[in-house]
Design an enzyme around this catalytic site. Sequence first.
Site, PDB file in Angstrom:
ATOM      1  N   SER A 155       0.821  -1.214   0.000  1.00  0.00           N
ATOM      2  CA  SER A 155       0.000   0.000   0.000  1.00  0.00           C
ATOM      3  C   SER A 155       0.855   1.265   0.000  1.00  0.00           C
ATOM      4  CB  SER A 155      -0.953  -0.041   1.198  1.00  0.00           C
ATOM      5  OG  SER A 155      -1.914   0.976   1.131  1.00  0.00           O
ATOM      6  N   ASP A 168      -2.280   6.128  -3.395  1.00  0.00           N
ATOM      7  CA  ASP A 168      -1.133   5.487  -2.768  1.00  0.00           C
ATOM      8  C   ASP A 168      -0.679   4.342  -3.674  1.00  0.00           C
ATOM      9  OD1 ASP A 168      -3.368   3.940  -2.308  1.00  0.00           O
ATOM     10  OD2 ASP A 168      -2.760   3.307  -0.315  1.00  0.00           O
ATOM     11  N   ASP A 170      -1.056   1.117  -3.902  1.00  0.00           N
ATOM     12  CA  ASP A 170      -1.977   0.117  -4.465  1.00  0.00           C
ATOM     13  C   ASP A 170      -3.315   0.721  -4.847  1.00  0.00           C
ATOM     14  OD1 ASP A 170      -2.987   0.488  -1.886  1.00  0.00           O
ATOM     15  OD2 ASP A 170      -3.524  -1.613  -1.638  1.00  0.00           O
ATOM     16  N   ASP A 218      -5.842   2.064  -3.271  1.00  0.00           N
ATOM     17  CA  ASP A 218      -7.104   1.915  -2.547  1.00  0.00           C
ATOM     18  C   ASP A 218      -7.442   3.185  -1.777  1.00  0.00           C
ATOM     19  OD1 ASP A 218      -5.238   1.700  -0.512  1.00  0.00           O
ATOM     20  OD2 ASP A 218      -6.081  -0.130   0.361  1.00  0.00           O
TER      21      ASP A 218
END
Length: 452
Positions: A104, A246, A248, A250
């Site tokens: 992340s 960010d 990833d 999400d």
Amino acid sequence: MGRLFGTDGVRGVANADLTAELALGLSVAAAHVLAEAGTFEGHRPTAVVGRDPRASGEFLEAAVVAGLASAGVDVLRVGVLPTPAVAHLTGVLGADLGVMLSASHNAMPDNGIKFFARGGHKLADDLEDSIESVYEEHRTGAPWARPTGAGVGRVRDYDEGFETYVSHLLTVLPNRLDGLKVVLDEAHGAAARVSPEAFTRAGAQVVTIGAEPDGLNINDGCGSTHLGLLRAAVIEHGADLGIAHDGDADRCLAVDAAGNEVDGDQILAVLSLAMREAGTLRGDTVVATVMSNLGFKLAMEREGLNLVQTAVGDRYVLESMKENDYALGGEQSGHVIVLDHATTGDGTLTGLMLAARVAATGKSLADLAGVMERLPQILINVPDVDRSRVKTSGDLAAAVTAAEQELGATGRVLLRPSGTEPLVRVMVEAADIEQARAVAQRLADVVKSALG
């Protein structure tokens, strides 16, 4: 062995904490646990495996794929895609399991493994505990039951994942973005291709930064944890707004045309009014965590909307939404969940919906975000204290009561023991930042003296 699974999968320094052996073993354990739970009953199981661009994701992906295939699971490799894309594909492809390799917003040396159950939902705590238990049992000597011959899993690349996900985003977008200029900061991460493609097809004029991942530069001075470059780019290009993801993707944070931050609370406020207007905000309710700014709570009350607050962590927000059939929830950090269209926080979807609201209303993002006033918030970490006594200390309870009386209805106090360290977090909000700072420091001193 300490618990491997945290609030968002297993994370650690790749090839030190998170090794190929661990990735392979957890994948095999996950296959066995889900098989025993009846998930695979009556059919040959399939898993979707994706990753962010970290260099370590290459060998970790190979380990996960090998583990799943060795346990008899067919694997669809979707390559570099955002976490919410892997969750979405797990659902629409009818897969029994999804696996995302990402840490992340963490720096590049870290990586992580996140599992999704059938439908693209995060695994329940009890399943994660079972995976850990089975992994440890076999790590210490008990042999795996291994299929042979035609029983082993087959592996193929699923190149259609990119198009499937982008098409989904555009299908659920309430209106086009024609006439908007948007700067996108992709954090050199998993959305470097997806997000610019989606915004461009939706009609926006797109300026992209942080979209050249090389495996080593993910989150490096850019993205949702470092908004400086986005602010500068929005002002330089005269853009209407900027969107930051960010690693990833999400999460979504934004900046307005003047470069001012628009955080997750403000995004939730904007989207809640848009969804109420569209008739899709079920129960006129928004779900957020106890860390949401008091200004958000006051804005929801003023607008006649209900606010449900949960413990910190997007998984707790999601649990409340699913249990009560709420449509919108999220965190100040930018995890925003629109449950009708996603099973987890989706930064690209959130950014598109925020831009769509700007386009639909003709208002600036600053005007829309002005529905709430973000009250000053001071956070002090008090280390080396007995966090277990936060709720039992009489001295601390008296200090908190006095602080709450001083702040009145326009202030708030929150004490949060760390889940992993001998540390207590003191958070104070007030209309005046100097008052917030003074109250927070007094409480921090009491925490130190009472629990030290």
